[in-house]
Design a protein around this motif. Structure first.
Motif, PDB file in Angstrom:
ATOM      1  N   ALA A 178      46.982  40.426  54.518  1.00 23.37           N
ATOM      2  CA  ALA A 178      46.249  39.769  53.438  1.00 23.37           C
ATOM      3  C   ALA A 178      44.936  39.200  53.963  1.00 23.37           C
ATOM      4  CB  ALA A 178      47.088  38.660  52.817  1.00 23.37           C
ATOM      5  N   MET A 179      43.900  39.332  53.173  1.00 23.79           N
ATOM      6  CA  MET A 179      42.577  38.810  53.509  1.00 23.79           C
ATOM      7  C   MET A 179      42.408  37.461  52.802  1.00 23.79           C
ATOM      8  SD  MET A 179      41.168  41.180  55.439  1.00 23.79           S
ATOM      9  CE  MET A 179      42.774  41.406  56.182  1.00 23.79           C
ATOM     10  N   VAL A 180      42.232  36.404  53.579  1.00 25.58           N
ATOM     11  CA  VAL A 180      42.164  35.041  53.047  1.00 25.58           C
ATOM     12  C   VAL A 180      41.007  34.280  53.703  1.00 25.58           C
ATOM     13  CG1 VAL A 180      44.666  34.991  52.576  1.00 25.58           C
ATOM     14  CG2 VAL A 180      43.805  34.170  54.778  1.00 25.58           C
ATOM     15  N   ALA A 181      40.813  33.036  53.303  1.00 28.13           N
ATOM     16  CA  ALA A 181      39.910  32.088  53.963  1.00 28.13           C
ATOM     17  C   ALA A 181      38.476  32.601  54.095  1.00 28.13           C
ATOM     18  CB  ALA A 181      40.480  31.678  55.326  1.00 28.13           C
ATOM     19  N   GLY A 182      37.928  33.064  52.998  1.00 25.71           N
ATOM     20  CA  GLY A 182      36.549  33.532  52.978  1.00 25.71           C
ATOM     21  C   GLY A 182      36.419  35.036  53.032  1.00 25.71           C
ATOM     22  N   THR A 183      37.365  35.698  53.714  1.00 26.48           N
ATOM     23  CA  THR A 183      37.329  37.158  53.765  1.00 26.48           C
ATOM     24  C   THR A 183      37.559  37.732  52.373  1.00 26.48           C
ATOM     25  OG1 THR A 183      38.192  37.027  56.005  1.00 26.48           O
ATOM     26  CG2 THR A 183      38.243  39.179  54.957  1.00 26.48           C
ATOM     27  N   ASP A 184      38.422  37.100  51.597  1.00 25.33           N
ATOM     28  CA  ASP A 184      38.665  37.549  50.224  1.00 25.33           C
ATOM     29  C   ASP A 184      37.400  37.408  49.376  1.00 25.33           C
ATOM     30  OD1 ASP A 184      38.904  34.767  50.538  1.00 25.33           O
ATOM     31  OD2 ASP A 184      40.494  34.577  49.065  1.00 25.33           O
ATOM     32  N   ASP A 185      36.658  36.322  49.549  1.00 25.80           N
ATOM     33  CA  ASP A 185      35.405  36.142  48.809  1.00 25.80           C
ATOM     34  C   ASP A 185      34.378  37.203  49.203  1.00 25.80           C
ATOM     35  OD1 ASP A 185      36.432  33.850  47.556  1.00 25.80           O
ATOM     36  OD2 ASP A 185      35.702  32.552  49.164  1.00 25.80           O
ATOM     37  N   MET A 186      34.303  37.505  50.489  1.00 24.58           N
ATOM     38  CA  MET A 186      33.370  38.527  50.958  1.00 24.58           C
ATOM     39  C   MET A 186      33.742  39.892  50.374  1.00 24.58           C
ATOM     40  SD  MET A 186      30.635  38.990  52.815  1.00 24.58           S
ATOM     41  CE  MET A 186      30.506  37.666  53.994  1.00 24.58           C
ATOM     42  N   LEU A 187      35.036  40.200  50.308  1.00 21.03           N
ATOM     43  CA  LEU A 187      35.467  41.478  49.737  1.00 21.03           C
ATOM     44  C   LEU A 187      35.197  41.536  48.240  1.00 21.03           C
ATOM     45  CD1 LEU A 187      38.699  41.983  51.812  1.00 21.03           C
ATOM     46  CD2 LEU A 187      36.656  43.433  51.876  1.00 21.03           C
ATOM     47  N   ASP A 188      35.377  40.418  47.531  1.00 24.98           N
ATOM     48  CA  ASP A 188      35.014  40.387  46.101  1.00 24.98           C
ATOM     49  C   ASP A 188      33.544  40.735  45.927  1.00 24.98           C
ATOM     50  OD1 ASP A 188      37.456  39.801  44.854  1.00 24.98           O
ATOM     51  OD2 ASP A 188      37.184  37.637  45.074  1.00 24.98           O
ATOM     52  N   PHE A 189      32.697  40.166  46.774  1.00 22.23           N
ATOM     53  CA  PHE A 189      31.260  40.445  46.716  1.00 22.23           C
ATOM     54  C   PHE A 189      30.976  41.924  46.999  1.00 22.23           C
ATOM     55  CE2 PHE A 189      27.337  40.997  49.182  1.00 22.23           C
ATOM     56  CZ  PHE A 189      26.404  40.623  48.224  1.00 22.23           C
ATOM     57  N   LEU A 190      31.580  42.463  48.047  1.00 13.61           N
ATOM     58  CA  LEU A 190      31.335  43.854  48.430  1.00 13.61           C
ATOM     59  C   LEU A 190      31.875  44.852  47.410  1.00 13.61           C
ATOM     60  CD1 LEU A 190      32.183  43.669  52.240  1.00 13.61           C
ATOM     61  CD2 LEU A 190      29.907  43.848  51.216  1.00 13.61           C
ATOM     62  N   ALA A 191      33.012  44.539  46.792  1.00 11.25           N
ATOM     63  CA  ALA A 191      33.668  45.470  45.871  1.00 11.25           C
ATOM     64  C   ALA A 191      32.999  45.531  44.504  1.00 11.25           C
ATOM     65  CB  ALA A 191      35.139  45.101  45.710  1.00 11.25           C
ATOM     66  N   LYS A 192      32.201  44.542  44.171  1.00 10.73           N
ATOM     67  CA  LYS A 192      31.465  44.521  42.893  1.00 10.73           C
ATOM     68  C   LYS A 192      32.368  44.796  41.695  1.00 10.73           C
ATOM     69  CE  LYS A 192      27.193  45.620  45.122  1.00 10.73           C
ATOM     70  NZ  LYS A 192      26.236  46.570  45.543  1.00 10.73           N
ATOM     71  N   GLY A 193      33.490  44.064  41.627  1.00  8.81           N
ATOM     72  CA  GLY A 193      34.384  44.169  40.483  1.00  8.81           C
ATOM     73  C   GLY A 193      35.474  45.225  40.610  1.00  8.81           C
ATOM     74  N   LYS A 194      35.419  46.043  41.633  1.00 11.70           N
ATOM     75  CA  LYS A 194      36.444  47.067  41.835  1.00 11.70           C
ATOM     76  C   LYS A 194      37.619  46.468  42.598  1.00 11.70           C
ATOM     77  CE  LYS A 194      32.965  50.672  42.185  1.00 11.70           C
ATOM     78  NZ  LYS A 194      32.326  51.583  43.148  1.00 11.70           N
ATOM     79  N   ASN A 195      38.745  47.194  42.607  1.00  8.15           N
ATOM     80  CA  ASN A 195      39.942  46.762  43.331  1.00  8.15           C
ATOM     81  C   ASN A 195      40.117  47.487  44.660  1.00  8.15           C
ATOM     82  OD1 ASN A 195      40.696  44.886  41.424  1.00  8.15           O
ATOM     83  ND2 ASN A 195      41.832  46.392  40.232  1.00  8.15           N
TER      84      ASN A 195
END
Length: 121
Positions: free
Chosen positions: A40-57
């Motif tokens: 699991a990606m947590v502690a800021g890594t999840d936020d960075m992935l949300d940014f990179l994914a641009k709404g995708k899963n």
């Protein structure tokens, strides 16, 4: 270990990340011997992935220890905090801190001093 980074290598590696309901990001490491929860990606890594994914899963991210055109950057700040892992400071992004867990050691063989990365898809 999936990949061994070399600070002189100019060949980036790619990792796929996917988001499951209710919004948890995971790295796709089929050979990882531990439980899925460790991925699991947590502690800021999840936020960075949300940014990179641009709404995708799902997002594929190219990473290197060497800078490349269009890359964002992370600089290592601390290693070995309670719970293991390492903290990184994004250099060109609004996210303040990213924590990478010890699965990084399985995937990369170390906690690199610098990580340059870019979303591919």
């Amino acid at each position: 270990m999936l990949a061994s980074w070399n600070t002189t290598s100019t060949n980036p590696i790619k990792f796929t990340f996917y988001k499951e309901s209710p919004g948890t990001w995971y790295i796709d490491l089929p050979d990882y011997p531990g439980p899925k929860g460790n991925l699991a990606m947590v502690a800021g890594t999840d936020d960075m992935l949300d940014f990179l994914a641009k709404g995708k899963n799902r997002v594929v991210v190219k990473m290197s220890e060497q800078p490349f055109a269009g890359a964002l950057a992370l600089d290592r700040v601390k290693v070995g905090e309670p719970g293991g892992g390492a903290y990184y400071k994004p250099l060109n992004h609004a996210i303040q801190s990213v924590w990478l867990c010890d699965v990084t050691l399985f995937a990369l063989g170390k906690f690199p001093e610098h990580i340059y990365f870019q979303a591919l898809e």
